[in-house]
Design a protein around this motif. Structure first.
Motif, PDB file in Angstrom:
ATOM      1  N   LEU A 237       0.812  -1.217   0.000  1.00 28.12           N
ATOM      2  CA  LEU A 237       0.000   0.000   0.000  1.00 28.12           C
ATOM      3  C   LEU A 237       0.840   1.259   0.000  1.00 28.12           C
ATOM      4  N   ALA A 238       1.960   1.235   0.707  1.00 33.81           N
ATOM      5  CA  ALA A 238       2.823   2.427   0.753  1.00 33.81           C
ATOM      6  C   ALA A 238       3.384   2.731  -0.630  1.00 33.81           C
ATOM      7  N   LEU A 239       3.868   1.713  -1.324  1.00 41.23           N
ATOM      8  CA  LEU A 239       4.427   1.927  -2.659  1.00 41.23           C
ATOM      9  C   LEU A 239       3.335   2.320  -3.648  1.00 41.23           C
ATOM     10  N   ALA A 240       2.157   1.703  -3.526  1.00 41.50           N
ATOM     11  CA  ALA A 240       1.036   2.053  -4.407  1.00 41.50           C
ATOM     12  C   ALA A 240       0.685   3.526  -4.264  1.00 41.50           C
ATOM     13  N   THR A 241       0.594   3.978  -3.024  1.00 38.35           N
ATOM     14  CA  THR A 241       0.238   5.366  -2.765  1.00 38.35           C
ATOM     15  C   THR A 241       1.331   6.318  -3.236  1.00 38.35           C
ATOM     16  N   GLN A 242       2.581   5.948  -2.998  1.00 43.87           N
ATOM     17  CA  GLN A 242       3.711   6.792  -3.419  1.00 43.87           C
ATOM     18  C   GLN A 242       3.747   6.939  -4.936  1.00 43.87           C
ATOM     19  N   ARG A 243       3.655   5.822  -5.638  1.00 45.31           N
ATOM     20  CA  ARG A 243       3.702   5.877  -7.106  1.00 45.31           C
ATOM     21  C   ARG A 243       2.510   6.642  -7.670  1.00 45.31           C
ATOM     22  N   ALA A 244       1.335   6.413  -7.085  1.00 40.12           N
ATOM     23  CA  ALA A 244       0.139   7.113  -7.561  1.00 40.12           C
ATOM     24  C   ALA A 244       0.288   8.615  -7.375  1.00 40.12           C
ATOM     25  N   GLU A 245       0.814   9.020  -6.236  1.00 39.06           N
ATOM     26  CA  GLU A 245       0.980  10.453  -5.966  1.00 39.06           C
ATOM     27  C   GLU A 245       1.979  11.085  -6.936  1.00 39.06           C
ATOM     28  N   GLU A 246       3.026  10.330  -7.317  1.00 39.80           N
ATOM     29  CA  GLU A 246       3.989  10.827  -8.301  1.00 39.80           C
ATOM     30  C   GLU A 246       3.285  11.179  -9.613  1.00 39.80           C
ATOM     31  N   VAL A 247       2.325  10.354  -9.994  1.00 40.37           N
ATOM     32  CA  VAL A 247       1.590  10.580 -11.244  1.00 40.37           C
ATOM     33  C   VAL A 247       0.667  11.788 -11.109  1.00 40.37           C
ATOM     34  N   VAL A 248      -0.049  11.868 -10.002  1.00 40.00           N
ATOM     35  CA  VAL A 248      -1.041  12.926  -9.805  1.00 40.00           C
ATOM     36  C   VAL A 248      -0.397  14.311  -9.844  1.00 40.00           C
ATOM     37  N   VAL A 249       0.806  14.444  -9.301  1.00 41.54           N
ATOM     38  CA  VAL A 249       1.425  15.773  -9.216  1.00 41.54           C
ATOM     39  C   VAL A 249       2.197  16.178 -10.473  1.00 41.54           C
ATOM     40  N   ARG A 250       2.429  15.250 -11.381  1.00 38.13           N
ATOM     41  CA  ARG A 250       3.189  15.579 -12.595  1.00 38.13           C
ATOM     42  C   ARG A 250       2.333  16.303 -13.617  1.00 38.13           C
ATOM     43  N   SER A 251       2.850  17.386 -14.146  1.00 40.01           N
ATOM     44  CA  SER A 251       2.104  18.165 -15.138  1.00 40.01           C
ATOM     45  C   SER A 251       2.007  17.441 -16.479  1.00 40.01           C
ATOM     46  N   THR A 252       2.856  16.438 -16.716  1.00 34.25           N
ATOM     47  CA  THR A 252       2.841  15.708 -17.981  1.00 34.25           C
ATOM     48  C   THR A 252       1.852  14.539 -17.968  1.00 34.25           C
ATOM     49  N   SER A 253       1.211  14.293 -16.839  1.00 36.50           N
ATOM     50  CA  SER A 253       0.255  13.187 -16.753  1.00 36.50           C
ATOM     51  C   SER A 253      -1.002  13.497 -17.558  1.00 36.50           C
ATOM     52  N   THR A 254      -1.479  12.500 -18.291  1.00 38.85           N
ATOM     53  CA  THR A 254      -2.747  12.642 -19.006  1.00 38.85           C
ATOM     54  C   THR A 254      -3.897  12.418 -18.027  1.00 38.85           C
ATOM     55  N   TYR A 255      -5.104  12.722 -18.460  1.00 42.33           N
ATOM     56  CA  TYR A 255      -6.246  12.479 -17.567  1.00 42.33           C
ATOM     57  C   TYR A 255      -6.381  10.985 -17.274  1.00 42.33           C
ATOM     58  N   LEU A 256      -6.031  10.133 -18.230  1.00 44.22           N
ATOM     59  CA  LEU A 256      -6.094   8.690 -17.991  1.00 44.22           C
ATOM     60  C   LEU A 256      -5.084   8.267 -16.929  1.00 44.22           C
TER      61      LEU A 256
END
Length: 127
Positions: free
Chosen positions: A19-38
């Motif tokens: 769960l810790a790694l899942a949350t960490q990786r997910a947060e990395e995606v959410v904060v990146r400006s290059t992330s698509t809506y998907l």
């Protein structure tokens, strides 16, 4: 994209119970400006699964809300169903109703139901 891969890795981490790694990786995606809506949708659903496993329904609901917000304003008709299935599997929606909606678009809901069930249970054994 690397953010897409990272979002999928977060879902896999949730499914394997990290769960810790899942949350960490997910947060990395959410904060990146290059992330698509998907990317943002899948990252938030990974967070929802991790929060559900941890028993934090409030945080789970917030993550699902963030996934819904990411897809709002698009003409995507599939992702709202994917989000609805994750929401239902997390115990915050109706699985049978969501399956009917999938079938109404000519889609088989089984794969998505099973994927989110694994992500939420954390008991997947990954080879």
């Amino acid at each position: 994209s690397s953010t897409n891969a990272r979002a999928i890795e977060a879902i896999i981490d949730a499914a394997s119970g990290d769960l810790a790694l899942a949350t960490q990786r997910a947060e990395e995606v959410v904060v990146r400006s290059t992330s698509t809506y998907l990317d943002v949708v899948f990252a938030n659903l990974a967070k929802a699964a991790a929060h559900r496993q941890a028993g934090d329904l409030g945080a789970c609901e917030l993550a699902i809300g963030a996934a819904k917000l990411a897809v709002a304003g698009t003409d995507d008709v599939i992702m709202p169903l994917v989000i609805a299935m994750a929401e239902a599997v997390c115990g915050l929606g109706n699985i049978a109703h969501t399956e009917v909606r999938f079938r109404g678009l000519g889609l088989d809901p089984e794969g998505w139901r099973q994927a989110w069930s694994l992500a939420v249970s954390g008991g997947a054994v990954l080879a």
